[in-house]
Design a protein around this motif. Sequence first.
Motif, PDB file in Angstrom:
ATOM      1  N   THR A  29       0.859  -1.175   0.000  1.00  0.00           N
ATOM      2  CA  THR A  29       0.000   0.000   0.000  1.00  0.00           C
ATOM      3  C   THR A  29       0.898   1.230   0.000  1.00  0.00           C
ATOM      4  OG1 THR A  29      -1.776  -1.109   1.196  1.00  0.00           O
ATOM      5  CG2 THR A  29      -1.783   1.289   1.221  1.00  0.00           C
ATOM      6  N   VAL A  30       0.713   2.064  -0.982  1.00  0.00           N
ATOM      7  CA  VAL A  30       1.540   3.261  -1.087  1.00  0.00           C
ATOM      8  C   VAL A  30       1.084   4.260  -0.025  1.00  0.00           C
ATOM      9  CG1 VAL A  30       2.305   5.123  -2.597  1.00  0.00           C
ATOM     10  CG2 VAL A  30       1.812   2.868  -3.551  1.00  0.00           C
ATOM     11  N   ALA A  31       2.011   4.724   0.766  1.00  0.00           N
ATOM     12  CA  ALA A  31       1.674   5.640   1.846  1.00  0.00           C
ATOM     13  C   ALA A  31       1.012   6.903   1.302  1.00  0.00           C
ATOM     14  CB  ALA A  31       2.929   6.009   2.625  1.00  0.00           C
ATOM     15  N   ALA A  32       0.131   7.463   2.114  1.00  0.00           N
ATOM     16  CA  ALA A  32      -0.603   8.654   1.684  1.00  0.00           C
ATOM     17  C   ALA A  32       0.311   9.845   1.458  1.00  0.00           C
ATOM     18  CB  ALA A  32      -1.659   9.007   2.720  1.00  0.00           C
ATOM     19  N   ASP A  33       1.488   9.807   2.085  1.00  0.00           N
ATOM     20  CA  ASP A  33       2.422  10.923   1.921  1.00  0.00           C
ATOM     21  C   ASP A  33       3.662  10.517   1.126  1.00  0.00           C
ATOM     22  OD1 ASP A  33       3.516   9.216   3.736  1.00  0.00           O
ATOM     23  OD2 ASP A  33       4.082  10.773   5.186  1.00  0.00           O
ATOM     24  N   ALA A  34       3.592   9.401   0.437  1.00  0.00           N
ATOM     25  CA  ALA A  34       4.756   8.953  -0.332  1.00  0.00           C
ATOM     26  C   ALA A  34       5.156  10.025  -1.344  1.00  0.00           C
ATOM     27  CB  ALA A  34       4.446   7.650  -1.054  1.00  0.00           C
ATOM     28  N   GLN A  68      29.756  -7.509 -13.522  1.00  0.00           N
ATOM     29  CA  GLN A  68      28.402  -8.024 -13.423  1.00  0.00           C
ATOM     30  C   GLN A  68      27.598  -7.268 -12.372  1.00  0.00           C
ATOM     31  OE1 GLN A  68      27.818 -12.288 -13.828  1.00  0.00           O
ATOM     32  NE2 GLN A  68      26.673 -12.175 -11.925  1.00  0.00           N
ATOM     33  N   GLN A  69      26.398  -6.893 -12.749  1.00  0.00           N
ATOM     34  CA  GLN A  69      25.499  -6.267 -11.795  1.00  0.00           C
ATOM     35  C   GLN A  69      24.399  -7.240 -11.430  1.00  0.00           C
ATOM     36  OE1 GLN A  69      24.231  -2.574 -13.628  1.00  0.00           O
ATOM     37  NE2 GLN A  69      25.593  -1.501 -12.242  1.00  0.00           N
ATOM     38  N   THR A  70      23.820  -7.046 -10.295  1.00  0.00           N
ATOM     39  CA  THR A  70      22.802  -7.983  -9.856  1.00  0.00           C
ATOM     40  C   THR A  70      21.449  -7.327  -9.665  1.00  0.00           C
ATOM     41  OG1 THR A  70      23.400  -7.610  -7.557  1.00  0.00           O
ATOM     42  CG2 THR A  70      24.476  -9.436  -8.694  1.00  0.00           C
ATOM     43  N   ILE A  71      21.333  -6.041  -9.899  1.00  0.00           N
ATOM     44  CA  ILE A  71      20.070  -5.353  -9.692  1.00  0.00           C
ATOM     45  C   ILE A  71      19.546  -4.870 -11.042  1.00  0.00           C
ATOM     46  CG2 ILE A  71      18.918  -3.373  -8.658  1.00  0.00           C
ATOM     47  CD1 ILE A  71      19.690  -5.413  -6.623  1.00  0.00           C
ATOM     48  N   ARG A  72      18.308  -5.210 -11.336  1.00  0.00           N
ATOM     49  CA  ARG A  72      17.638  -4.717 -12.532  1.00  0.00           C
ATOM     50  C   ARG A  72      16.205  -4.365 -12.154  1.00  0.00           C
ATOM     51  NH1 ARG A  72      21.992  -4.643 -13.813  1.00  0.00           N
ATOM     52  NH2 ARG A  72      23.063  -5.406 -15.672  1.00  0.00           N
ATOM     53  N   GLY A  73      15.646  -3.404 -12.830  1.00  0.00           N
ATOM     54  CA  GLY A  73      14.270  -3.052 -12.524  1.00  0.00           C
ATOM     55  C   GLY A  73      13.901  -1.747 -13.172  1.00  0.00           C
ATOM     56  N   PHE A  74      13.033  -0.988 -12.499  1.00  0.00           N
ATOM     57  CA  PHE A  74      12.639   0.300 -13.042  1.00  0.00           C
ATOM     58  C   PHE A  74      12.368   1.264 -11.905  1.00  0.00           C
ATOM     59  CE2 PHE A  74       8.845  -2.348 -12.710  1.00  0.00           C
ATOM     60  CZ  PHE A  74       7.966  -1.541 -12.015  1.00  0.00           C
ATOM     61  N   GLN A  75      12.291   2.511 -12.272  1.00  0.00           N
ATOM     62  CA  GLN A  75      12.054   3.564 -11.289  1.00  0.00           C
ATOM     63  C   GLN A  75      10.958   4.475 -11.790  1.00  0.00           C
ATOM     64  OE1 GLN A  75      15.494   5.974 -10.293  1.00  0.00           O
ATOM     65  NE2 GLN A  75      14.174   7.704  -9.798  1.00  0.00           N
ATOM     66  N   LEU A  76       9.994   4.744 -10.914  1.00  0.00           N
ATOM     67  CA  LEU A  76       8.950   5.717 -11.220  1.00  0.00           C
ATOM     68  C   LEU A  76       9.295   7.038 -10.558  1.00  0.00           C
ATOM     69  CD1 LEU A  76       5.668   3.618 -10.808  1.00  0.00           C
ATOM     70  CD2 LEU A  76       6.824   4.280 -12.921  1.00  0.00           C
ATOM     71  N   THR A  77       8.992   8.097 -11.237  1.00  0.00           N
ATOM     72  CA  THR A  77       9.336   9.420 -10.739  1.00  0.00           C
ATOM     73  C   THR A  77       8.405   9.831  -9.602  1.00  0.00           C
ATOM     74  OG1 THR A  77       7.857  10.469 -12.303  1.00  0.00           O
ATOM     75  CG2 THR A  77      10.131  10.112 -13.015  1.00  0.00           C
ATOM     76  N   PRO A  78       8.786  10.856  -8.856  1.00  0.00           N
ATOM     77  CA  PRO A  78       7.885  11.358  -7.805  1.00  0.00           C
ATOM     78  C   PRO A  78       6.499  11.712  -8.328  1.00  0.00           C
ATOM     79  CG  PRO A  78      10.076  12.257  -7.512  1.00  0.00           C
ATOM     80  CD  PRO A  78      10.111  11.502  -8.803  1.00  0.00           C
ATOM     81  N   ALA A  79       6.416  12.266  -9.530  1.00  0.00           N
ATOM     82  CA  ALA A  79       5.100  12.625 -10.064  1.00  0.00           C
ATOM     83  C   ALA A  79       4.233  11.385 -10.238  1.00  0.00           C
ATOM     84  CB  ALA A  79       5.268  13.350 -11.405  1.00  0.00           C
ATOM     85  N   SER A  80       4.832  10.307 -10.697  1.00  0.00           N
ATOM     86  CA  SER A  80       4.064   9.072 -10.866  1.00  0.00           C
ATOM     87  C   SER A  80       3.671   8.476  -9.520  1.00  0.00           C
ATOM     88  CB  SER A  80       4.882   8.050 -11.661  1.00  0.00           C
ATOM     89  OG  SER A  80       5.077   8.485 -12.983  1.00  0.00           O
ATOM     90  N   ILE A  81       4.594   8.520  -8.575  1.00  0.00           N
ATOM     91  CA  ILE A  81       4.288   7.959  -7.259  1.00  0.00           C
ATOM     92  C   ILE A  81       3.156   8.727  -6.589  1.00  0.00           C
ATOM     93  CG2 ILE A  81       5.213   7.670  -4.923  1.00  0.00           C
ATOM     94  CD1 ILE A  81       6.066   5.523  -6.938  1.00  0.00           C
ATOM     95  N   ARG A  82       3.116  10.022  -6.783  1.00  0.00           N
ATOM     96  CA  ARG A  82       2.045  10.813  -6.170  1.00  0.00           C
ATOM     97  C   ARG A  82       0.672  10.352  -6.654  1.00  0.00           C
ATOM     98  NH1 ARG A  82       5.814  15.094  -6.585  1.00  0.00           N
ATOM     99  NH2 ARG A  82       4.991  15.756  -8.603  1.00  0.00           N
ATOM    100  N   THR A  83       0.610   9.893  -7.898  1.00  0.00           N
ATOM    101  CA  THR A  83      -0.689   9.426  -8.420  1.00  0.00           C
ATOM    102  C   THR A  83      -1.089   8.097  -7.806  1.00  0.00           C
ATOM    103  OG1 THR A  83       0.229   8.184 -10.295  1.00  0.00           O
ATOM    104  CG2 THR A  83      -0.164  10.542 -10.621  1.00  0.00           C
ATOM    105  N   LEU A  84      -0.164   7.441  -7.151  1.00  0.00           N
ATOM    106  CA  LEU A  84      -0.466   6.133  -6.544  1.00  0.00           C
ATOM    107  C   LEU A  84      -0.669   6.221  -5.036  1.00  0.00           C
ATOM    108  CD1 LEU A  84       2.202   3.975  -8.440  1.00  0.00           C
ATOM    109  CD2 LEU A  84      -0.245   4.096  -8.909  1.00  0.00           C
ATOM    110  N   ARG A  85      -0.598   7.421  -4.496  1.00  0.00           N
ATOM    111  CA  ARG A  85      -0.720   7.576  -3.041  1.00  0.00           C
ATOM    112  C   ARG A  85      -2.019   6.947  -2.529  1.00  0.00           C
ATOM    113  NH1 ARG A  85       1.094  13.889  -1.989  1.00  0.00           N
ATOM    114  NH2 ARG A  85       3.346  13.511  -1.909  1.00  0.00           N
ATOM    115  N   GLY A  86      -1.866   6.165  -1.478  1.00  0.00           N
ATOM    116  CA  GLY A  86      -3.020   5.562  -0.843  1.00  0.00           C
ATOM    117  C   GLY A  86      -3.599   4.376  -1.590  1.00  0.00           C
TER     118      GLY A  86
END
Lengths: 229, 123
Positions: free
Chosen positions: B23-28, B82-100
């Motif tokens: 659950t994305v925190a309301a203030d994330a 060799q790296q062991t971490i792969r994935g993606f990153q969402l920007t703060p603007a995108s995370i704000r749309t997922l709050r709560g």
Amino acid sequence: MAVAHVQSEGIISVGSVASINLTLNADVVAGNLLVAGGCFENEALTVTVSSTPSNTWNQLSGSPLDDPSANLASGTMHYAMDVAAGSTTITYDPSANDFCAFAVAEYSGCHKTTQPNASDTETGNSGTPTTGNVVTTERSVLVGVLTRGFSSAETISTGASFNQRFENEDDSNSMAMHFEDRIDLAPGTYQATWTLQTARDFVALAAAFGEAPTGAPPNTTYVVRHPIF
Amino acid sequence: MPRTSVLPRTPRDSDDYVSAPITVAADAAGPGFFEVDFDAADAVDPLTEVTLELQRLVGTVWTHKASVRMNGGVFLDRGGVQQTIRGFQLTPASIRTLRGQDIRLVLRVRRRQTSVGAQYEIL
């Protein structure tokens, strides 16, 4: 019908990946224009942009564009006209694993069959990356996409009068890029501009996407002055 | 460092996936990092394709928000390390749309896989 920004969003890879996908926050409106700006590191690669629901994605002439140094950054711009409605997922797919990032913006009020109205691309090494002139013949939205050579985390500042839609400044494990636009510009000559914290190799792409026709011109009464014999 | 390792186990084969709710925190504020941690054996397996997907709950349906696809065998860094971490990153603007909102991470593999785990961090 004036061109308007509807929504925009971006995503970056963490590390070198096969592809990345992003679903826009809001459902896309049928008939609108989607513009995808992106970048990847390995200049030997190409990239494919696709979406669900399916739309026809066109690659801007000159894209992908490589920076002046070997294997530091390539910039891309793609666009899809008259898009399908609904929840839309866009896929950015380099031809091999790579570090990459992309952003997508939705615009309303644009031509549905003929785009762009004008474009220009530029590469170089500068603290103030600038494209060449984009000479438009109709009202347009001007989109600028910038990527720069590997430089860790340095600021990228939006050009004067532009709206920042997406940026990633930290390319320590991805790619730095910036996506900006100017909305509803009158016909004229424009450039996309940015300011970097430090002069770096850069790739800059700009395209003006024209406004949809507004319908039949208003009725006009012509007064013909006859010569007097 | 990521705050939480969210997947209880690793997918076992091409028909398997694991997911973990968040659950994305309301203030994330973001940004949000969503990553897969490979061990060395995974990273050199050329037959492995891994997909890490972030879904959000819309009504009663889990819908795609963002994902990344990763091929095995070529997980090499710029410098050949060799790296062991792969994935993606969402920007703060995108995370704000997922709050709560309720989201979940889904990890899938196309070939037999033994030891990958996903993790996330939303600042």
